[in-house]
Design a protein around this motif. Structure first.
Motif, PDB file in Angstrom:
ATOM      1  N   ILE A   1      38.009  26.020  48.673  1.00 35.30           N
ATOM      2  CA  ILE A   1      36.799  26.795  48.955  1.00 35.30           C
ATOM      3  C   ILE A   1      36.704  27.993  48.002  1.00 35.30           C
ATOM      4  N   GLY A   2      37.838  28.695  47.812  1.00 31.89           N
ATOM      5  CA  GLY A   2      37.871  29.843  46.908  1.00 31.89           C
ATOM      6  C   GLY A   2      37.526  29.449  45.478  1.00 31.89           C
ATOM      7  N   PHE A   3      38.139  28.349  45.029  1.00 31.81           N
ATOM      8  CA  PHE A   3      37.895  27.850  43.668  1.00 31.81           C
ATOM      9  C   PHE A   3      36.414  27.573  43.446  1.00 31.81           C
ATOM     10  N   VAL A   4      35.820  26.841  44.396  1.00 32.56           N
ATOM     11  CA  VAL A   4      34.412  26.468  44.268  1.00 32.56           C
ATOM     12  C   VAL A   4      33.526  27.711  44.273  1.00 32.56           C
ATOM     13  N   GLU A   5      33.824  28.660  45.177  1.00 37.14           N
ATOM     14  CA  GLU A   5      33.026  29.887  45.264  1.00 37.14           C
ATOM     15  C   GLU A   5      33.047  30.647  43.945  1.00 37.14           C
ATOM     16  N   ILE A   6      34.263  30.834  43.402  1.00 42.42           N
ATOM     17  CA  ILE A   6      34.396  31.626  42.180  1.00 42.42           C
ATOM     18  C   ILE A   6      33.673  30.955  41.014  1.00 42.42           C
ATOM     19  N   VAL A   7      33.934  29.663  40.838  1.00 41.83           N
ATOM     20  CA  VAL A   7      33.387  28.987  39.667  1.00 41.83           C
ATOM     21  C   VAL A   7      31.869  28.887  39.740  1.00 41.83           C
ATOM     22  N   ARG A   8      31.349  28.613  40.927  1.00 40.93           N
ATOM     23  CA  ARG A   8      29.906  28.398  41.016  1.00 40.93           C
ATOM     24  C   ARG A   8      29.110  29.692  41.007  1.00 40.93           C
ATOM     25  N   ASN A   9      29.792  30.817  41.203  1.00 41.71           N
ATOM     26  CA  ASN A   9      29.059  32.078  41.253  1.00 41.71           C
ATOM     27  C   ASN A   9      29.386  33.019  40.099  1.00 41.71           C
ATOM     28  N   THR A  10      29.915  32.436  39.017  1.00 41.20           N
ATOM     29  CA  THR A  10      30.155  33.236  37.812  1.00 41.20           C
ATOM     30  C   THR A  10      29.623  32.456  36.614  1.00 41.20           C
ATOM     31  N   PRO A  11      29.265  33.188  35.521  1.00 39.59           N
ATOM     32  CA  PRO A  11      28.686  32.477  34.375  1.00 39.59           C
ATOM     33  C   PRO A  11      29.725  31.649  33.630  1.00 39.59           C
ATOM     34  N   PHE A  12      29.262  30.538  33.092  1.00 36.32           N
ATOM     35  CA  PHE A  12      30.147  29.673  32.314  1.00 36.32           C
ATOM     36  C   PHE A  12      30.728  30.420  31.109  1.00 36.32           C
ATOM     37  N   LEU A  13      29.897  31.263  30.487  1.00 41.17           N
ATOM     38  CA  LEU A  13      30.357  32.002  29.307  1.00 41.17           C
ATOM     39  C   LEU A  13      31.545  32.890  29.660  1.00 41.17           C
ATOM     40  N   VAL A  14      31.458  33.537  30.820  1.00 41.23           N
ATOM     41  CA  VAL A  14      32.561  34.394  31.252  1.00 41.23           C
ATOM     42  C   VAL A  14      33.800  33.560  31.548  1.00 41.23           C
ATOM     43  N   GLN A  15      33.590  32.398  32.134  1.00 40.52           N
ATOM     44  CA  GLN A  15      34.730  31.520  32.443  1.00 40.52           C
ATOM     45  C   GLN A  15      35.457  31.113  31.168  1.00 40.52           C
ATOM     46  N   ILE A  16      34.688  30.753  30.152  1.00 41.44           N
ATOM     47  CA  ILE A  16      35.330  30.272  28.924  1.00 41.44           C
ATOM     48  C   ILE A  16      36.002  31.442  28.191  1.00 41.44           C
ATOM     49  N   PHE A  17      35.382  32.631  28.244  1.00 41.98           N
ATOM     50  CA  PHE A  17      36.024  33.817  27.660  1.00 41.98           C
ATOM     51  C   PHE A  17      37.310  34.133  28.402  1.00 41.98           C
ATOM     52  N   PHE A  18      37.268  33.989  29.705  1.00 39.67           N
ATOM     53  CA  PHE A  18      38.453  34.279  30.519  1.00 39.67           C
ATOM     54  C   PHE A  18      39.612  33.386  30.093  1.00 39.67           C
ATOM     55  N   ILE A  19      39.319  32.097  29.947  1.00 39.14           N
ATOM     56  CA  ILE A  19      40.386  31.166  29.563  1.00 39.14           C
ATOM     57  C   ILE A  19      40.870  31.456  28.144  1.00 39.14           C
ATOM     58  N   PHE A  20      39.910  31.781  27.256  1.00 31.88           N
ATOM     59  CA  PHE A  20      40.268  31.899  25.845  1.00 31.88           C
ATOM     60  C   PHE A  20      40.879  33.255  25.505  1.00 31.88           C
ATOM     61  N   PHE A  21      40.361  34.330  26.129  1.00 28.20           N
ATOM     62  CA  PHE A  21      40.815  35.669  25.755  1.00 28.20           C
ATOM     63  C   PHE A  21      41.727  36.314  26.785  1.00 28.20           C
ATOM     64  N   ALA A  22      41.519  35.993  28.082  1.00 32.10           N
ATOM     65  CA  ALA A  22      42.302  36.684  29.113  1.00 32.10           C
ATOM     66  C   ALA A  22      43.620  35.974  29.408  1.00 32.10           C
ATOM     67  N   LEU A  23      43.582  34.652  29.492  1.00 32.80           N
ATOM     68  CA  LEU A  23      44.812  33.924  29.828  1.00 32.80           C
ATOM     69  C   LEU A  23      45.941  34.121  28.800  1.00 32.80           C
ATOM     70  N   PRO A  24      45.628  34.260  27.488  1.00 33.59           N
ATOM     71  CA  PRO A  24      46.728  34.510  26.542  1.00 33.59           C
ATOM     72  C   PRO A  24      47.549  35.752  26.905  1.00 33.59           C
ATOM     73  N   MET A  25      46.914  36.737  27.574  1.00 36.11           N
ATOM     74  CA  MET A  25      47.638  37.934  28.005  1.00 36.11           C
ATOM     75  C   MET A  25      48.726  37.546  29.016  1.00 36.11           C
ATOM     76  N   LEU A  26      48.516  36.440  29.713  1.00 32.85           N
ATOM     77  CA  LEU A  26      49.518  35.963  30.670  1.00 32.85           C
ATOM     78  C   LEU A  26      50.419  34.905  30.029  1.00 32.85           C
TER      79      LEU A  26
END
Lengths: 253, 222
Positions: free
Chosen positions: B58-83
Protein backbone atom coordinates in the motif's frame (compact mmCIF):
# COMPACT_ATOMS: atom_id res chain seq x y z
CA UNK A 1 -27.59 -58.03 11.64
CA UNK A 2 -23.83 -58.34 12.02
CA UNK A 3 -22.04 -55.02 12.02
CA UNK A 4 -18.44 -54.33 11.16
CA UNK A 5 -16.83 -51.60 13.28
CA UNK A 6 -16.45 -49.13 10.41
CA UNK A 7 -20.20 -49.05 9.91
CA UNK A 8 -20.51 -47.81 13.47
CA UNK A 9 -17.95 -45.04 13.11
CA UNK A 10 -19.54 -42.21 11.17
CA UNK A 11 -17.74 -40.86 8.12
CA UNK A 12 -18.80 -37.37 9.08
CA UNK A 13 -19.55 -36.41 12.66
CA UNK A 14 -20.63 -33.00 13.91
CA UNK A 15 -20.89 -32.60 17.64
CA UNK A 16 -22.22 -29.49 19.33
CA UNK A 17 -21.19 -27.23 16.45
CA UNK A 18 -21.87 -23.55 17.01
CA UNK A 19 -21.32 -20.77 14.53
CA UNK A 20 -21.81 -17.04 14.71
CA UNK A 21 -21.62 -14.31 12.10
CA UNK A 22 -20.81 -11.48 14.45
CA UNK A 23 -23.77 -11.48 16.81
CA UNK A 24 -25.93 -13.63 14.53
CA UNK A 25 -26.10 -17.20 15.78
CA UNK A 26 -26.00 -19.11 12.48
CA UNK A 27 -25.66 -22.68 13.76
CA UNK A 28 -26.94 -23.80 17.15
CA UNK A 29 -25.52 -26.95 18.74
CA UNK A 30 -25.56 -29.02 15.58
CA UNK A 31 -25.22 -32.76 16.06
CA UNK A 32 -25.09 -34.82 12.92
CA UNK A 33 -23.66 -38.26 12.23
CA UNK A 34 -23.36 -39.47 8.68
CA UNK A 35 -22.46 -43.08 8.09
CA UNK A 36 -20.52 -44.26 5.08
CA UNK A 37 -22.86 -44.58 2.11
CA UNK A 38 -25.63 -42.64 3.78
CA UNK A 39 -27.63 -40.05 1.82
CA UNK A 40 -28.87 -37.05 3.73
CA UNK A 41 -31.17 -34.36 2.40
CA UNK A 42 -31.08 -31.06 4.27
CA UNK A 43 -33.99 -28.73 3.80
CA UNK A 44 -35.40 -25.67 5.43
CA UNK A 45 -36.32 -22.06 4.73
CA UNK A 46 -33.64 -19.73 3.37
CA UNK A 47 -31.39 -18.40 6.09
CA UNK A 48 -31.96 -21.49 8.20
CA UNK A 49 -28.26 -22.39 8.14
CA UNK A 50 -28.33 -25.46 5.92
CA UNK A 51 -25.72 -24.14 3.49
CA UNK A 52 -23.63 -22.90 6.37
CA UNK A 53 -23.78 -26.35 7.92
CA UNK A 54 -22.34 -28.18 4.92
CA UNK A 55 -19.82 -25.41 4.31
CA UNK A 56 -18.49 -26.01 7.82
CA UNK A 57 -17.79 -29.64 6.94
CA UNK A 58 -15.10 -28.68 4.42
CA UNK A 59 -14.17 -25.57 6.38
CA UNK A 60 -15.26 -23.04 3.79
CA UNK A 61 -16.81 -21.55 6.91
CA UNK A 62 -14.97 -21.71 10.21
CA UNK A 63 -17.01 -22.60 13.28
CA UNK A 64 -16.55 -21.38 16.82
CA UNK A 65 -17.43 -24.32 19.01
CA UNK A 66 -17.91 -28.05 18.81
CA UNK A 67 -16.21 -30.74 16.81
CA UNK A 68 -16.32 -31.87 13.22
CA UNK A 69 -14.61 -35.14 12.39
CA UNK A 70 -14.38 -36.29 8.79
CA UNK A 71 -13.01 -39.74 8.08
CA UNK A 72 -11.06 -39.72 11.32
CA UNK A 73 -9.66 -36.20 10.91
CA UNK A 74 -10.86 -33.68 13.47
CA UNK A 75 -11.05 -30.25 11.87
CA UNK A 76 -9.15 -27.56 13.69
CA UNK A 77 -8.04 -24.33 12.06
CA UNK A 78 -4.73 -25.82 10.91
CA UNK A 79 -4.18 -26.15 7.20
CA UNK A 80 -3.10 -29.76 7.74
CA UNK A 81 -6.53 -30.93 8.86
CA UNK A 82 -8.34 -28.63 6.45
CA UNK A 83 -6.32 -30.01 3.53
CA UNK A 84 -6.91 -33.57 4.65
CA UNK A 85 -10.67 -33.06 4.82
CA UNK A 86 -10.95 -31.16 1.54
CA UNK A 87 -9.09 -33.92 -0.28
CA UNK A 88 -11.74 -36.42 0.80
CA UNK A 89 -14.88 -34.32 0.50
CA UNK A 90 -16.18 -33.01 -2.81
CA UNK A 91 -18.52 -30.06 -3.15
CA UNK A 92 -21.00 -28.96 -5.79
CA UNK A 93 -22.25 -25.38 -5.71
CA UNK A 94 -25.46 -23.71 -6.71
CA UNK A 95 -23.65 -21.54 -9.26
CA UNK A 96 -21.50 -24.37 -10.73
CA UNK A 97 -18.28 -22.36 -10.32
CA UNK A 98 -16.49 -23.97 -13.22
CA UNK A 99 -13.25 -22.21 -14.12
CA UNK A 100 -14.05 -20.22 -17.28
CA UNK A 101 -10.51 -20.18 -18.68
CA UNK A 102 -10.12 -23.95 -18.65
CA UNK A 103 -11.75 -26.54 -20.86
CA UNK A 104 -14.08 -29.08 -19.30
CA UNK A 105 -11.25 -31.60 -19.27
CA UNK A 106 -8.81 -29.13 -17.68
CA UNK A 107 -11.39 -28.22 -15.04
CA UNK A 108 -11.59 -31.89 -14.10
CA UNK A 109 -7.88 -32.71 -14.28
CA UNK A 110 -6.75 -29.67 -12.28
CA UNK A 111 -7.21 -30.90 -8.72
CA UNK A 112 -5.90 -34.44 -9.24
CA UNK A 113 -2.74 -32.92 -10.75
CA UNK A 114 -2.22 -30.06 -8.33
CA UNK A 115 -3.52 -31.60 -5.12
CA UNK A 116 -2.79 -35.29 -5.54
CA UNK A 117 0.23 -34.86 -7.78
CA UNK A 118 -1.19 -37.17 -10.42
CA UNK A 119 0.58 -37.08 -13.81
CA UNK A 120 -1.22 -35.18 -16.53
CA UNK A 121 -2.03 -38.18 -18.72
CA UNK A 122 -3.43 -40.12 -15.80
CA UNK A 123 -5.38 -37.13 -14.48
CA UNK A 124 -6.94 -36.71 -17.91
CA UNK A 125 -7.96 -40.33 -18.09
CA UNK A 126 -9.55 -40.00 -14.64
CA UNK A 127 -11.30 -36.88 -15.90
CA UNK A 128 -12.61 -38.68 -18.98
CA UNK A 129 -13.84 -41.54 -16.86
CA UNK A 130 -15.97 -39.28 -14.67
CA UNK A 131 -17.10 -37.12 -17.58
CA UNK A 132 -18.39 -40.32 -19.11
CA UNK A 133 -20.10 -41.17 -15.87
CA UNK A 134 -22.05 -37.90 -15.95
CA UNK A 135 -22.57 -38.54 -19.69
CA UNK A 136 -20.83 -35.44 -20.96
CA UNK A 137 -17.60 -36.91 -22.35
CA UNK A 138 -18.23 -35.46 -25.81
CA UNK A 139 -17.97 -31.91 -24.41
CA UNK A 140 -14.52 -32.45 -22.89
CA UNK A 141 -12.75 -29.89 -25.05
CA UNK A 142 -15.34 -27.15 -24.74
CA UNK A 143 -15.20 -24.22 -22.37
CA UNK A 144 -17.79 -23.84 -19.60
CA UNK A 145 -19.45 -20.86 -21.28
CA UNK A 146 -20.27 -23.08 -24.28
CA UNK A 147 -22.36 -25.44 -22.16
CA UNK A 148 -25.90 -25.20 -20.82
CA UNK A 149 -26.46 -24.81 -17.11
CA UNK A 150 -27.37 -28.46 -16.67
CA UNK A 151 -24.27 -29.57 -18.54
CA UNK A 152 -22.11 -27.21 -16.48
CA UNK A 153 -23.47 -28.62 -13.27
CA UNK A 154 -22.81 -32.17 -14.42
CA UNK A 155 -19.24 -31.17 -15.23
CA UNK A 156 -18.97 -29.67 -11.75
CA UNK A 157 -20.08 -33.01 -10.32
CA UNK A 158 -17.51 -34.84 -12.46
CA UNK A 159 -14.83 -32.36 -11.38
CA UNK A 160 -15.51 -33.12 -7.73
CA UNK A 161 -15.60 -36.87 -8.41
CA UNK A 162 -12.16 -36.74 -10.03
CA UNK A 163 -10.68 -36.33 -6.56
CA UNK A 164 -12.37 -39.66 -5.76
CA UNK A 165 -13.87 -38.24 -2.59
CA UNK A 166 -15.35 -40.29 0.20
CA UNK A 167 -18.32 -37.94 0.52
CA UNK A 168 -20.03 -35.30 -1.59
CA UNK A 169 -21.67 -32.10 -0.43
CA UNK A 170 -24.32 -30.53 -2.66
CA UNK A 171 -25.30 -26.92 -1.98
CA UNK A 172 -28.62 -26.36 -3.78
CA UNK A 173 -27.28 -27.90 -6.99
CA UNK A 174 -30.44 -27.36 -9.02
CA UNK A 175 -31.59 -23.97 -7.71
CA UNK A 176 -29.86 -21.95 -10.43
CA UNK A 177 -31.06 -24.17 -13.26
CA UNK A 178 -33.84 -23.67 -15.73
CA UNK A 179 -36.64 -26.15 -14.98
CA UNK A 180 -35.95 -28.31 -18.03
CA UNK A 181 -32.38 -28.91 -16.86
CA UNK A 182 -33.13 -29.92 -13.30
CA UNK A 183 -33.84 -33.52 -14.22
CA UNK A 184 -30.52 -34.26 -15.90
CA UNK A 185 -28.65 -33.07 -12.80
CA UNK A 186 -30.94 -34.93 -10.40
CA UNK A 187 -30.58 -38.10 -12.49
CA UNK A 188 -26.81 -37.80 -12.21
CA UNK A 189 -27.10 -37.41 -8.45
CA UNK A 190 -29.47 -40.36 -8.21
CA UNK A 191 -26.96 -42.47 -10.13
CA UNK A 192 -24.25 -41.39 -7.73
CA UNK A 193 -26.43 -42.29 -4.77
CA UNK A 194 -27.18 -45.73 -6.23
CA UNK A 195 -23.43 -46.34 -6.56
CA UNK A 196 -23.12 -45.89 -2.82
CA UNK A 197 -21.65 -42.38 -2.53
CA UNK A 198 -22.03 -40.73 0.85
CA UNK A 199 -23.98 -37.54 0.17
CA UNK A 200 -25.29 -34.53 1.99
CA UNK A 201 -27.60 -32.52 -0.24
CA UNK A 202 -29.07 -29.15 0.53
CA UNK A 203 -32.07 -29.11 -1.79
CA UNK A 204 -35.75 -28.42 -2.03
CA UNK A 205 -36.25 -31.24 -4.54
CA UNK A 206 -38.53 -33.36 -2.41
CA UNK A 207 -38.98 -35.94 -5.16
CA UNK A 208 -35.25 -36.51 -5.04
CA UNK A 209 -35.37 -36.73 -1.23
CA UNK A 210 -38.12 -39.37 -1.39
CA UNK A 211 -36.23 -41.36 -3.96
CA UNK A 212 -32.71 -41.50 -2.52
CA UNK A 213 -32.52 -40.03 0.97
CA UNK A 214 -31.92 -42.29 3.96
CA UNK A 215 -32.76 -39.37 6.18
CA UNK A 216 -34.31 -35.97 5.63
CA UNK A 217 -33.29 -33.23 8.02
CA UNK A 218 -35.28 -30.07 8.51
CA UNK A 219 -33.51 -26.95 9.75
CA UNK A 220 -34.83 -23.59 10.85
CA UNK A 221 -33.08 -20.62 12.53
CA UNK A 222 -29.77 -22.47 12.71
CA UNK A 223 -31.17 -25.54 14.43
CA UNK A 224 -31.97 -29.05 13.38
CA UNK A 225 -35.70 -29.15 14.10
CA UNK A 226 -36.45 -32.67 13.06
CA UNK A 227 -35.16 -35.56 11.04
CA UNK A 228 -36.44 -38.85 9.82
CA UNK A 229 -36.72 -41.36 7.03
CA UNK A 230 -38.37 -39.71 4.04
CA UNK A 231 -41.61 -41.70 4.25
CA UNK A 232 -42.16 -40.79 7.88
CA UNK A 233 -40.82 -37.29 7.46
CA UNK A 234 -43.16 -36.40 4.62
CA UNK A 235 -46.23 -38.29 5.80
CA UNK A 236 -46.09 -37.43 9.42
CA UNK A 237 -43.88 -34.45 10.33
CA UNK A 238 -43.81 -33.87 14.08
CA UNK A 239 -43.23 -30.14 14.24
CA UNK A 240 -45.50 -27.34 13.18
CA UNK A 241 -42.61 -25.52 11.46
CA UNK A 242 -41.83 -28.59 9.39
CA UNK A 243 -45.48 -28.93 8.40
CA UNK A 244 -45.65 -25.26 7.44
CA UNK A 245 -42.46 -25.56 5.41
CA UNK A 246 -43.51 -28.74 3.64
CA UNK A 247 -46.87 -27.17 2.89
CA UNK A 248 -45.10 -24.26 1.16
CA UNK A 249 -42.64 -26.44 -0.75
CA UNK A 250 -45.09 -29.10 -1.88
CA UNK A 251 -47.65 -26.51 -2.95
CA UNK A 252 -45.10 -25.29 -5.51
CA UNK A 253 -44.30 -28.73 -6.91
CA UNK B 1 7.74 32.73 -41.46
CA UNK B 2 11.17 32.39 -43.00
CA UNK B 3 11.75 28.94 -41.51
CA UNK B 4 12.35 26.67 -44.49
CA UNK B 5 11.58 23.06 -43.91
CA UNK B 6 14.48 20.78 -44.67
CA UNK B 7 14.02 17.15 -43.84
CA UNK B 8 17.37 16.13 -45.33
CA UNK B 9 18.87 16.27 -41.81
CA UNK B 10 16.32 13.78 -40.68
CA UNK B 11 17.11 11.45 -43.53
CA UNK B 12 20.85 11.74 -42.88
CA UNK B 13 20.36 10.91 -39.23
CA UNK B 14 17.76 8.24 -39.80
CA UNK B 15 20.01 5.32 -38.75
CA UNK B 16 20.60 7.02 -35.39
CA UNK B 17 16.92 7.79 -34.98
CA UNK B 18 15.99 4.19 -35.73
CA UNK B 19 18.51 2.97 -33.19
CA UNK B 20 17.00 5.42 -30.70
CA UNK B 21 13.53 4.08 -31.48
CA UNK B 22 14.79 0.56 -30.97
CA UNK B 23 16.25 1.60 -27.61
CA UNK B 24 12.91 3.10 -26.62
CA UNK B 25 11.19 -0.11 -27.62
CA UNK B 26 13.69 -2.08 -25.56
CA UNK B 27 13.29 0.15 -22.48
CA UNK B 28 9.52 -0.08 -22.80
CA UNK B 29 9.43 -3.85 -23.18
CA UNK B 30 11.83 -4.39 -20.27
CA UNK B 31 9.93 -1.88 -18.12
CA UNK B 32 6.56 -3.42 -18.98
CA UNK B 33 7.65 -6.96 -18.33
CA UNK B 34 9.05 -6.04 -14.94
CA UNK B 35 6.01 -3.86 -14.20
CA UNK B 36 3.74 -6.82 -14.92
CA UNK B 37 5.75 -9.03 -12.58
CA UNK B 38 5.72 -6.34 -9.88
CA UNK B 39 1.99 -5.90 -10.49
CA UNK B 40 1.17 -9.60 -10.05
CA UNK B 41 3.50 -10.16 -7.09
CA UNK B 42 2.29 -6.89 -5.57
CA UNK B 43 -1.34 -7.98 -5.74
CA UNK B 44 -0.44 -11.38 -4.30
CA UNK B 45 1.31 -9.60 -1.42
CA UNK B 46 -1.58 -7.15 -1.08
CA UNK B 47 -3.95 -10.11 -0.71
CA UNK B 48 -1.75 -12.12 1.65
CA UNK B 49 -2.51 -12.57 5.31
CA UNK B 50 0.74 -10.85 6.38
CA UNK B 51 -0.20 -7.31 7.33
CA UNK B 52 3.39 -6.04 7.06
CA UNK B 53 3.51 -7.17 3.45
CA UNK B 54 0.12 -5.61 2.75
CA UNK B 55 1.26 -2.36 4.34
CA UNK B 56 4.46 -2.27 2.30
CA UNK B 57 2.52 -2.67 -0.95
CA UNK B 58 0.00 0.00 0.00
CA UNK B 59 2.84 2.39 0.92
CA UNK B 60 4.72 1.63 -2.30
CA UNK B 61 1.67 2.26 -4.46
CA UNK B 62 0.79 5.48 -2.60
CA UNK B 63 4.28 6.93 -2.94
CA UNK B 64 4.81 6.03 -6.57
CA UNK B 65 1.40 7.09 -7.80
CA UNK B 66 1.47 10.43 -6.02
CA UNK B 67 4.91 11.66 -7.05
CA UNK B 68 6.20 12.75 -10.47
CA UNK B 69 8.03 10.26 -12.64
CA UNK B 70 10.82 12.79 -13.19
CA UNK B 71 11.43 13.00 -9.46
CA UNK B 72 11.40 9.22 -9.18
CA UNK B 73 14.03 8.82 -11.87
CA UNK B 74 16.17 11.60 -10.35
CA UNK B 75 15.86 9.91 -6.99
CA UNK B 76 17.15 6.62 -8.37
CA UNK B 77 19.88 8.25 -10.44
CA UNK B 78 21.13 10.99 -8.11
CA UNK B 79 19.96 10.11 -4.59
CA UNK B 80 20.52 6.36 -4.39
CA UNK B 81 24.27 6.65 -5.23
CA UNK B 82 24.59 8.51 -1.89
CA UNK B 83 23.51 5.22 -0.29
CA UNK B 84 25.96 3.31 -2.45
CA UNK B 85 23.46 2.17 -5.09
CA UNK B 86 24.74 3.28 -8.47
CA UNK B 87 23.16 2.33 -11.80
CA UNK B 88 24.00 3.41 -15.34
CA UNK B 89 21.36 5.51 -17.16
CA UNK B 90 19.83 2.60 -19.04
CA UNK B 91 19.46 0.44 -15.94
CA UNK B 92 18.11 3.44 -14.04
CA UNK B 93 15.55 4.03 -16.77
CA UNK B 94 14.41 0.42 -16.69
CA UNK B 95 14.12 0.42 -12.89
CA UNK B 96 12.19 3.69 -12.90
CA UNK B 97 9.79 2.45 -15.59
CA UNK B 98 9.33 -0.87 -13.82
CA UNK B 99 8.66 0.78 -10.46
CA UNK B 100 6.30 3.38 -11.88
CA UNK B 101 4.47 0.98 -14.17
CA UNK B 102 4.43 -1.64 -11.42
CA UNK B 103 2.61 0.60 -8.98
CA UNK B 104 -0.11 1.36 -11.52
CA UNK B 105 -0.24 -2.29 -12.54
CA UNK B 106 -0.83 -3.30 -8.91
CA UNK B 107 -3.87 -1.05 -8.67
CA UNK B 108 -5.28 -2.14 -12.03
CA UNK B 109 -4.74 -5.87 -11.47
CA UNK B 110 -6.14 -5.61 -7.95
CA UNK B 111 -9.35 -4.30 -9.48
CA UNK B 112 -9.50 -7.38 -11.69
CA UNK B 113 -8.82 -9.75 -8.83
CA UNK B 114 -11.51 -8.11 -6.70
CA UNK B 115 -13.99 -8.69 -9.52
CA UNK B 116 -13.54 -12.46 -9.48
CA UNK B 117 -16.57 -14.15 -7.99
CA UNK B 118 -16.11 -15.59 -4.54
CA UNK B 119 -17.50 -18.91 -5.81
CA UNK B 120 -14.46 -19.37 -8.04
CA UNK B 121 -12.15 -19.17 -5.05
CA UNK B 122 -14.37 -21.42 -2.96
CA UNK B 123 -14.52 -24.02 -5.72
CA UNK B 124 -10.72 -24.08 -5.82
CA UNK B 125 -10.41 -24.35 -2.06
CA UNK B 126 -13.07 -27.07 -1.89
CA UNK B 127 -11.05 -29.11 -4.39
CA UNK B 128 -8.14 -28.99 -1.96
CA UNK B 129 -6.01 -26.32 -3.64
CA UNK B 130 -4.07 -23.93 -1.44
CA UNK B 131 -4.72 -20.20 -1.44
CA UNK B 132 -1.59 -19.49 -3.48
CA UNK B 133 -2.58 -22.13 -6.05
CA UNK B 134 -6.08 -20.69 -6.24
CA UNK B 135 -4.60 -17.26 -6.95
CA UNK B 136 -2.14 -18.51 -9.55
CA UNK B 137 -4.27 -21.12 -11.32
CA UNK B 138 -7.83 -19.89 -10.95
CA UNK B 139 -7.98 -16.19 -10.19
CA UNK B 140 -5.10 -14.66 -12.13
CA UNK B 141 -5.97 -15.33 -15.76
CA UNK B 142 -9.63 -14.26 -15.66
CA UNK B 143 -8.58 -11.25 -13.55
CA UNK B 144 -5.97 -10.20 -16.11
CA UNK B 145 -8.45 -10.70 -18.89
CA UNK B 146 -11.01 -8.45 -17.26
CA UNK B 147 -8.57 -5.54 -16.86
CA UNK B 148 -6.52 -6.19 -19.99
CA UNK B 149 -7.66 -3.01 -21.82
CA UNK B 150 -6.77 -0.74 -18.87
CA UNK B 151 -3.49 -2.52 -18.27
CA UNK B 152 -2.37 -2.27 -21.88
CA UNK B 153 -3.27 1.41 -22.18
CA UNK B 154 -1.27 1.99 -19.00
CA UNK B 155 1.63 0.20 -20.68
CA UNK B 156 1.34 2.44 -23.76
CA UNK B 157 1.55 5.38 -21.36
CA UNK B 158 4.63 3.80 -19.84
CA UNK B 159 6.23 3.48 -23.26
CA UNK B 160 5.67 7.16 -23.96
CA UNK B 161 6.85 8.11 -20.47
CA UNK B 162 10.19 6.53 -21.32
CA UNK B 163 10.97 9.79 -23.15
CA UNK B 164 11.41 11.41 -19.72
CA UNK B 165 14.47 9.19 -19.29
CA UNK B 166 16.25 11.64 -21.57
CA UNK B 167 16.66 13.74 -18.42
CA UNK B 168 19.35 11.40 -17.13
CA UNK B 169 20.80 11.03 -20.62
CA UNK B 170 19.54 7.46 -21.03
CA UNK B 171 19.88 6.31 -24.61
CA UNK B 172 16.44 6.40 -26.21
CA UNK B 173 14.56 8.10 -29.02
CA UNK B 174 14.01 11.53 -27.43
CA UNK B 175 17.61 11.87 -26.26
CA UNK B 176 18.88 10.93 -29.73
CA UNK B 177 16.53 13.55 -31.18
CA UNK B 178 17.75 16.18 -28.74
CA UNK B 179 21.35 15.63 -29.77
CA UNK B 180 20.50 15.86 -33.47
CA UNK B 181 18.45 18.97 -32.85
CA UNK B 182 21.20 20.74 -30.92
CA UNK B 183 23.69 19.89 -33.66
CA UNK B 184 21.50 20.98 -36.57
CA UNK B 185 18.88 23.38 -35.12
CA UNK B 186 16.24 21.64 -37.28
CA UNK B 187 13.82 21.57 -34.34
CA UNK B 188 10.61 21.20 -36.31
CA UNK B 189 11.85 18.45 -38.59
CA UNK B 190 13.42 16.45 -35.80
CA UNK B 191 10.51 16.62 -33.34
CA UNK B 192 7.94 16.15 -36.07
CA UNK B 193 9.76 13.00 -37.12
CA UNK B 194 10.00 11.50 -33.65
CA UNK B 195 6.35 12.36 -33.03
CA UNK B 196 5.52 10.11 -35.96
CA UNK B 197 7.96 7.50 -34.71
CA UNK B 198 6.36 7.45 -31.26
CA UNK B 199 2.99 7.06 -32.93
CA UNK B 200 4.29 4.06 -34.87
CA UNK B 201 5.81 2.57 -31.70
CA UNK B 202 2.45 2.91 -29.94
CA UNK B 203 0.66 1.24 -32.82
CA UNK B 204 3.15 -1.58 -32.84
CA UNK B 205 2.59 -2.06 -29.12
CA UNK B 206 -1.17 -2.09 -29.61
CA UNK B 207 -0.95 -4.77 -32.29
CA UNK B 208 1.30 -6.81 -30.04
CA UNK B 209 -1.24 -6.49 -27.20
CA UNK B 210 -4.06 -7.48 -29.56
CA UNK B 211 -2.09 -10.54 -30.64
CA UNK B 212 -1.44 -11.57 -27.05
CA UNK B 213 -5.10 -11.01 -26.29
CA UNK B 214 -6.22 -13.25 -29.12
CA UNK B 215 -3.75 -15.95 -28.23
CA UNK B 216 -3.97 -15.96 -24.45
CA UNK B 217 -7.47 -14.74 -23.59
CA UNK B 218 -9.43 -16.39 -26.36
CA UNK B 219 -11.66 -18.56 -24.17
CA UNK B 220 -15.35 -17.70 -24.48
CA UNK B 221 -17.40 -16.14 -21.71
CA UNK B 222 -21.15 -16.15 -21.99
Amino acid sequence: MPQTPNIDTPLIAMEGVEKWYGTFHALKSINLMVRKGEKIVLCGPSGSGKSTLIRCINHLEPFEEGRIVVDGTALDDSSRTIDAVRREVGMVFQSFNLFPHMTVLENCALAPMRVRGTKKAEAESIARKYLERVRIQDQADKYPAQLSGGQQQRVAIARALCMEPKAMLFDEPTSALDPEMVKEVLDTMIGLARDGMTMICVTHEMGFARQVADRVIFMASGEIIEEGEPEVFFRNPAHARTRAFLGEILAHH
Amino acid sequence: MDYKLDFSVVFDEMPDLLLGALATLGLALAGMTLALIIGILGVAARKSRFCVLRGLVIGFVEIVRNTPFLVQIFFIFFALPMLGLRFNPTVTAIIALAVNGGAYAIEIIRGGVDNIQKGQIEAGLALGLHKAQVFRLIVLKPALRSIYPSLTSQFIMLTLTSSVCTSIAAYELTSVAQIIESDTFRSFEVYFTITIMYLIISWMMMSMFALINRHYFSYPVR
